[in-house]
Structures are given as structure tokens and as C-alpha cells.
Design a protein around this motif. Sequence first.
Motif, short mmCIF file in Angstrom:
data_model
loop_
_atom_site.label_atom_id
_atom_site.label_comp_id
_atom_site.label_asym_id
_atom_site.label_seq_id
_atom_site.Cartn_x
_atom_site.Cartn_y
_atom_site.Cartn_z
N ALA A 190 0.84 -1.20 0.00
CA ALA A 190 0.00 0.00 0.00
C ALA A 190 0.87 1.26 0.00
O ALA A 190 0.54 2.26 -0.65
CB ALA A 190 -0.92 0.00 1.21
N ARG A 191 2.00 1.22 0.71
CA ARG A 191 2.92 2.36 0.71
C ARG A 191 3.47 2.61 -0.69
O ARG A 191 3.56 3.75 -1.16
CB ARG A 191 4.09 2.11 1.67
CG ARG A 191 3.74 2.20 3.12
CD ARG A 191 4.90 1.73 3.99
NE ARG A 191 4.48 1.68 5.38
CZ ARG A 191 4.44 2.75 6.17
NH1 ARG A 191 4.81 3.92 5.72
NH2 ARG A 191 4.02 2.64 7.41
N LEU A 192 3.86 1.52 -1.36
CA LEU A 192 4.39 1.68 -2.72
C LEU A 192 3.33 2.22 -3.66
O LEU A 192 3.59 3.10 -4.48
CB LEU A 192 4.90 0.33 -3.24
CG LEU A 192 6.18 -0.19 -2.61
CD1 LEU A 192 6.59 -1.51 -3.26
CD2 LEU A 192 7.32 0.83 -2.78
N ALA A 193 2.11 1.69 -3.53
CA ALA A 193 1.02 2.14 -4.41
C ALA A 193 0.74 3.62 -4.16
O ALA A 193 0.53 4.40 -5.11
CB ALA A 193 -0.23 1.31 -4.16
N ALA A 194 0.73 4.04 -2.90
CA ALA A 194 0.44 5.43 -2.58
C ALA A 194 1.53 6.33 -3.14
O ALA A 194 1.26 7.37 -3.76
CB ALA A 194 0.33 5.62 -1.07
N SER A 195 2.80 5.92 -2.93
CA SER A 195 3.90 6.73 -3.40
C SER A 195 3.85 6.86 -4.92
O SER A 195 4.11 7.93 -5.48
CB SER A 195 5.21 6.10 -2.93
OG SER A 195 6.28 6.88 -3.35
N SER A 196 3.49 5.76 -5.57
CA SER A 196 3.48 5.81 -7.03
C SER A 196 2.29 6.63 -7.54
O SER A 196 2.41 7.35 -8.54
CB SER A 196 3.58 4.39 -7.57
OG SER A 196 2.57 4.08 -8.43
N ALA A 197 1.16 6.61 -6.83
CA ALA A 197 0.02 7.46 -7.21
C ALA A 197 0.39 8.94 -7.03
O ALA A 197 0.04 9.78 -7.86
CB ALA A 197 -1.21 7.11 -6.38
N ILE A 198 1.10 9.24 -5.96
CA ILE A 198 1.53 10.63 -5.73
C ILE A 198 2.44 11.07 -6.87
O ILE A 198 2.28 12.15 -7.45
CB ILE A 198 2.26 10.77 -4.37
CG1 ILE A 198 1.26 10.59 -3.23
CG2 ILE A 198 2.95 12.13 -4.27
CD1 ILE A 198 1.91 10.53 -1.84
N THR A 199 3.41 10.22 -7.19
CA THR A 199 4.36 10.55 -8.26
C THR A 199 3.64 10.84 -9.57
O THR A 199 3.94 11.82 -10.25
CB THR A 199 5.34 9.38 -8.45
OG1 THR A 199 6.01 9.16 -7.21
CG2 THR A 199 6.36 9.66 -9.52
N ALA A 200 2.67 10.00 -9.90
CA ALA A 200 1.97 10.13 -11.17
C ALA A 200 1.09 11.38 -11.22
O ALA A 200 0.72 11.86 -12.29
CB ALA A 200 1.13 8.89 -11.45
N ASN A 201 0.73 11.90 -10.04
CA ASN A 201 -0.21 13.03 -9.99
C ASN A 201 0.37 14.27 -9.32
O ASN A 201 -0.37 15.17 -8.94
CB ASN A 201 -1.47 12.60 -9.22
CG ASN A 201 -2.24 11.52 -9.96
OD1 ASN A 201 -2.98 11.81 -10.88
ND2 ASN A 201 -2.03 10.27 -9.59
N ALA A 202 1.69 14.28 -9.19
CA ALA A 202 2.32 15.33 -8.39
C ALA A 202 1.97 16.74 -8.87
O ALA A 202 1.55 17.60 -8.09
CB ALA A 202 3.83 15.14 -8.36
#
Length: 161
Positions: free
Chosen positions: A36-48
Motif C-alpha cells: 500500500a505504501r508503494l502504491a500510494a507513493s506511485s500514485a503521488i508521483t503520477a499526480n504530483a
Amino acid sequence: MQDAITSLIGAYDSTGKYFDRDAMDALKSYFATGNARLAASSAITANAASLVRKAGSQLFEDVPDLIRPGGNAYTTRRFAACLRDLDYYLRYASYALVAGNNDVLDERVLQGLRETYNSLGVPIGPTVQGIEILKQLVFALVGESADWLGAPFDYMIRELS
Ligand code: CYC
């Protein structure tokens, strides 16, 4: 720079102890939220970019004086500095989420920041408000509001306040 595992190893090694139940519980909860941490971090990155833009719009809507003459974010240069700062908070939060530890925030973001802000007249209250808005946008993006997800934002808010 520390993460959830190295900080625990450091603490137990410094007293020459094997991991006890508390340590195992801490490690289990870190691994249990790992994907879940990886998914959250990657969602943030994609939408920064859009997260930062939205947080800025909302902040300036909530505190319009910031962008009026005399406001700290007035003039294009300062407006841009403010959005850049929000981007820093978001990016470092995405690192801290993966690390499961706030050490990177102390080391790279918070050290000396309050003094810099004070000397430039950057208001802390609205800055904290901006970080809170980022947190709420991330909750909405990820679709949950777990403690571990809010933790890096809460930490920056607490340390700056
Ligand atoms: C300025 N923000 C700064 C400065 C630093 C940071 C060091 C002074 C140097 C500069 O202008 O670039 C912050 N720098 C960081 C951080 C890191 C770093 C966090 C870690 C990676 O390297 N003004 C407002 C809003 C707020 C704001 C409430 C946005 C949320 O009214 C921010 N920060 C702001 C502004 C300035 C600034 C406007 C420029 C102030 C000035 O030069 O007068």
C-alpha cells in the motif's frame, strides 16, 4: 537517512538485543502496509503536478491575502516559490511513505526551515494549512485515510507548528 528497518536495527543493536515482540510487531506492521505504501507513493508521483496545483489553488482561495499586495506569495516569483515549496513537501512525503520513517523529512526538509521562513516573512500558519490540504488531496487520491498515509504530512505539520 533512516527507514523503518534500519532505525529498528540501530536501536536494538545499540543495546545488543535481539528483536523482541515490540520490534517484531513494528516490523510486521511495516511489511503489512508495504504494498500500500508503494502504491500510494506511485500514485503521488503520477499526480504530483496536479496535486500541487490544486493545493495551491485551494490555499490561495482559503487565504486570499497571501496573493494580494503585501502578501507573502504576492509577485510571480514568490507565488512560484510557494508552489515549489508545496512540491517539496509532497515529494519528500512520498519518500517518507516508502521508508516508513520521517528521518528524511528532518534531514532534508525541516532542518533550519522555520528560521529561513521567519527571516523571509513566510507565514508558518498558511504553510501548515498548505501541507494539510496536500494530505487531504492524497487521502482522496489514494482512497483511504490511514494513519501511515497521513504520517509524513502530520509530522511536517507538527514540526513546523
Ligand atoms: C522561500 N522556501 C523559501 C526558501 C527556502 C524554502 C529555503 C528561501 C530560498 C528560496 O527562495 O528559494 C524552502 N527549500 C525549502 C524547502 C527545501 C528547500 C522546504 C527542502 C527541499 O531546499 N509563501 C506563502 C505560502 C508559502 C510560501 C504560505 C507556500 C505554501 O505565503 C512559500 N517560500 C515561500 C515563499 C518564498 C519561500 C513565497 C520566497 C520568500 C521570499 O524570497 O521573499
